[in-house]
Design a protein around this motif. Structure first.
Motif, PDB file in Angstrom:
ATOM      1  N   TRP A  62       1.178  -1.199  -0.026  1.00 12.56           N
ATOM      2  CA  TRP A  62      -0.050   0.389   0.457  1.00 12.56           C
ATOM      3  C   TRP A  62       0.879   1.285   0.406  1.00 12.56           C
ATOM      4  O   TRP A  62       1.495   1.078   0.968  1.00 12.56           O
ATOM      5  N   ARG A  64       0.850   5.694  -1.525  1.00  9.53           N
ATOM      6  CA  ARG A  64       0.041   7.090  -2.057  1.00  9.53           C
ATOM      7  C   ARG A  64      -0.331   6.808  -2.886  1.00  9.53           C
ATOM      8  O   ARG A  64       0.089   6.316  -4.315  1.00  9.53           O
ATOM      9  N   CYS A  65      -1.894   7.168  -3.492  1.00 12.70           N
ATOM     10  CA  CYS A  65      -2.236   6.972  -4.761  1.00 12.70           C
ATOM     11  C   CYS A  65      -1.387   8.003  -5.936  1.00 12.70           C
ATOM     12  O   CYS A  65      -1.203   9.535  -4.879  1.00 12.70           O
ATOM     13  N   LYS A  66      -1.947   7.731  -6.614  1.00 11.40           N
ATOM     14  CA  LYS A  66      -2.150   8.765  -7.606  1.00 11.40           C
ATOM     15  C   LYS A  66      -2.735   9.141  -8.044  1.00 11.40           C
ATOM     16  O   LYS A  66      -4.249   8.456  -8.805  1.00 11.40           O
ATOM     17  N   THR A  68      -5.456   9.814 -11.715  1.00  8.44           N
ATOM     18  CA  THR A  68      -6.135   9.184 -12.619  1.00  8.44           C
ATOM     19  C   THR A  68      -6.530   9.872 -13.315  1.00  8.44           C
ATOM     20  O   THR A  68      -6.431  10.943 -13.289  1.00  8.44           O
ATOM     21  N   ALA A  73      -4.950  12.976  -6.905  1.00  7.07           N
ATOM     22  CA  ALA A  73      -4.927  11.818  -6.356  1.00  7.07           C
ATOM     23  C   ALA A  73      -6.293  12.482  -5.252  1.00  7.07           C
ATOM     24  O   ALA A  73      -6.016  13.594  -4.440  1.00  7.07           O
ATOM     25  N   TRP A  78      -5.910   7.794   2.166  1.00  5.42           N
ATOM     26  CA  TRP A  78      -6.260   6.936   0.737  1.00  5.42           C
ATOM     27  C   TRP A  78      -4.652   6.366   0.427  1.00  5.42           C
ATOM     28  O   TRP A  78      -3.677   6.925   0.467  1.00  5.42           O
ATOM     29  N   ARG A  79      -4.615   4.891   0.146  1.00  9.96           N
ATOM     30  CA  ARG A  79      -3.676   4.141  -0.076  1.00  9.96           C
ATOM     31  C   ARG A  79      -3.963   3.477  -1.247  1.00  9.96           C
ATOM     32  O   ARG A  79      -5.024   2.587  -1.080  1.00  9.96           O
ATOM     33  N   CYS A  80      -3.174   2.836  -1.802  1.00 13.35           N
ATOM     34  CA  CYS A  80      -3.355   2.249  -3.160  1.00 13.35           C
ATOM     35  C   CYS A  80      -2.683   0.792  -3.230  1.00 13.35           C
ATOM     36  O   CYS A  80      -1.138   0.976  -2.960  1.00 13.35           O
ATOM     37  N   ALA A 100      -6.287  -2.537  -9.883  1.00 13.04           N
ATOM     38  CA  ALA A 100      -5.655  -2.078  -8.900  1.00 13.04           C
ATOM     39  C   ALA A 100      -6.477  -1.549  -8.047  1.00 13.04           C
ATOM     40  O   ALA A 100      -8.118  -1.917  -7.584  1.00 13.04           O
ATOM     41  N   VAL A 102      -8.474   0.697  -3.567  1.00  8.78           N
ATOM     42  CA  VAL A 102      -7.791   1.814  -3.191  1.00  8.78           C
ATOM     43  C   VAL A 102      -8.328   1.033  -1.721  1.00  8.78           C
ATOM     44  O   VAL A 102      -9.367   0.888  -1.624  1.00  8.78           O
ATOM     45  N   VAL A 126     -11.548   3.040  -7.711  1.00  8.09           N
ATOM     46  CA  VAL A 126     -10.317   3.659  -7.387  1.00  8.09           C
ATOM     47  C   VAL A 126     -10.697   5.000  -7.467  1.00  8.09           C
ATOM     48  O   VAL A 126     -10.416   5.914  -6.799  1.00  8.09           O
TER      49      VAL A 126
END
Length: 514
Positions: A62, A64-66, A68, A73, A78-80, A100, A102, A126
């Motif tokens: 898990w 940091r989310c990028k 989309t 972000a 939130w973690r991805c 993918a 989240v 996500v």
């Protein structure tokens, strides 16, 4: 094609207009468990094939989310991560694909993970879950909120079947053909779209079915460390939830299915259901403006017919075609908050300006000001055409056309022709006429039907309850408007759902919230 008439069974469409409000309050005693996850049990189901440890023992990284496509972000909570799943579930030790995910972790005491699917098919979980989180703040107290991009969607090997220029060019194609030439163009475009999907997806095209995704869900459950599946499925996500319950009845924990798809309807039956649902919503809208529904519908149908011969100009320089107009009329019916926008757009069209309806259609088709289109349509089509066996012909459409037009003078012809064009000459065969959702022995599943729902008409909830089996499906009715019920303004609905998910309180079957 740019999503002409197959309107998504997706709550995301409603969110385009409704936005997200504050989370409803919870009710009941403090009954949470501690944060430690239950010991994972091996995925189960109708197959005895053992999964390799490379899948069952994987640990998610898990991070940091990028951002989309189309969505920034999300915040730091939130973690991805990416989960490995078999490309072909009949060969679980073979090639894998990445899914993918989240997640936002529970804030108080963890009951488990609550997996969300927002419908479509083809919607990105996500992208959607962080924007929906304010609706479910109370649920996050006890659950890790989790969603994912189903296979073929977004960050999970998302499929793009056609470029922006060809999508825009296809908007000029008549999807209710009146001549042999228009019919040839319509079906040729449909076949070309399918070939574009095959070129883009390759062997994945045969492995993006609802059944494949239901098996992915059980793998997600296992890897997250949950002994049972807690799930919130909306719209098409209710069909996915029903298929999951059929495959894994002993894994069913607390499942909520909101805006329920009728599992007894084949693709033609589903189209007829939606035709009636959208007409019912249009009637309610017309009544709200003081118009007679029959007279108001005839007026709108006349506008649509005129556009067939002469599209309207718009401020952008593009033309409002018949197809785009009907799509623009459909979008505001997903949410009552969109009704004023429909009033303004129809008034402008009466004055000869198609800009308002075009803007609504562009919002539905995920077209931005630069002319770039989203890919939800593409994923929706590759999934639904792999699911559905039916491939109606033009001759079969002509036979059912009067019935569709009787149900709705505005939407009928579009929905009827769509049954033939949507999966015409599709590169892979469909899997079933209707999904299998019977789940004997499963824990009670809460189904919510909204009497004013356009995309998944109310009757589907009772049919899903009956199909799940005695003692499994528990129906809750909301006498409201728009697509879906939870978070749409009913304290009765919200408190019933919260009590079920947070404390396991099952309401009486047939409860009505007015």
């Amino acid at each position: 094609m740019a999503r002409p008439t197959r309107w998504a069974a997706a709550v995301a469409a409603a969110l385009l207009l409704a936005g997200c409000g504050g989370g409803p309050a919870g009710h009941g005693p403090d009954g949470g468990e501690d944060r430690s996850a239950p010991a994972p049990a091996p995925p189960s189901g109708t197959t005895s094939v053992r999964l390799p440890s490379s899948l069952t023992s994987q640990r998610l990284d898990w991070g940091r989310c990028k951002a989309t496509a189309g969505s920034p972000a999300p915040g730091d909570e939130w973690r991805c991560a990416t989960l490995k799943a078999p490309l072909d579930w009949s060969r679980p030790d073979g090639e894998t694909i990445g899914l993918a995910l989240v997640r936002a972790e529970a804030t108080v005491k963890r009951t488990g993970s609550l997996l969300f699917n927002f419908g479509g098919p083809g919607g990105s979980g996500v992208a959607a879950l962080p924007s929906y989180a304010s609706e479910v703040t109370v649920l996050r107290q006890r659950y890790d909120l989790v969603s994912w991009d189903p296979r073929g969607v977004g960050g999970s090997s998302g499929v793009r079947c056609r470029g922006d220029r060809r999508i825009e060019a296809a908007e000029a194609i008549d999807v209710t053909p009146d001549t042999a030439a228009e019919e040839r163009a319509y079906f040729q475009d449909a076949a070309d779209f399918g070939q574009g999907c095959l070129k883009a997806a390759g062997k994945l095209l045969a492995h993006v079915s609802t059944t494949d995704t239901a098996r992915d869900m059980d793998l997600i459950r296992h890897v997250l460390g949950d002994a049972t599946m807690h799930y919130f499925g909306m719209s098409y996500g209710t069909e996915l939830g029903g298929v999951y319950a059929h495959l894994f009845p002993q894994r069913v924990g607390r499942l909520v299915l909101d805006a329920v798809v009728d599992p007894t309807a084949d693709s033609v039956g589903h189209a007829l259901n939606q035709t009636g649902g959208f007409q019912r919503a249009l009637d309610a809208y017309l009544k709200s403006t003081g118009q007679d529904p029959e007279r108001g519908s005839r007026k709108i149908a006349d506008l649509v017919r005129r556009l067939d011969a002469k599209p309207l100009p718009t401020s952008s320089g593009r033309k409002l075609t018949q197809t785009l107009a009907v799509t623009g009329i459909a979008l505001p019916l997903y949410s009552k908050s969109g009704w004023p926008a429909l009033t303004n757009a129809l008034a402008a069209a009466d004055r000869g300006d198609g800009s308002g309806l075009l803007s609504l259609a562009d919002a539905y088709n995920e077209r931005d000001d630069a002319g770039h289109y989203g890919t939800t349509t593409h994923a929706q089509r590759v999934i639904s055409c792999l699911d559905a066996k039916q491939r109606p012909t033009a001759e079969q459409v002509r036979k059912v056309l009067p019935e569709f037009e009787k149900v709705s003078p505005v939407f009928g012809a579009f929905m009827a022709w769509d049954t033939a064009g949507w999966c015409h000459d599709w590169p892979v065969p469909g899997q079933y006429d209707t999904p299998q959702v019977s789940a004997p022995g499963a824990a009670p599943i809460l189904l919510i039907g909204n009497t004013g729902d356009p995309a998944t008409p109310y009757e589907g909830a009772r049919r899903m309850a009956d199909a799940l089996g005695k003692g499994v499906g528990v129906e809750l009715t909301w006498k409201g408007e728009g697509h879906g019920a939870y978070g749409n303004g009913s304290d009765c609905v919200d408190s019933t759902v919260n009590a079920y998910l947070l404390y396991g309180t099952v309401p009486k079957d047939g409860k009505v919230c007015s």
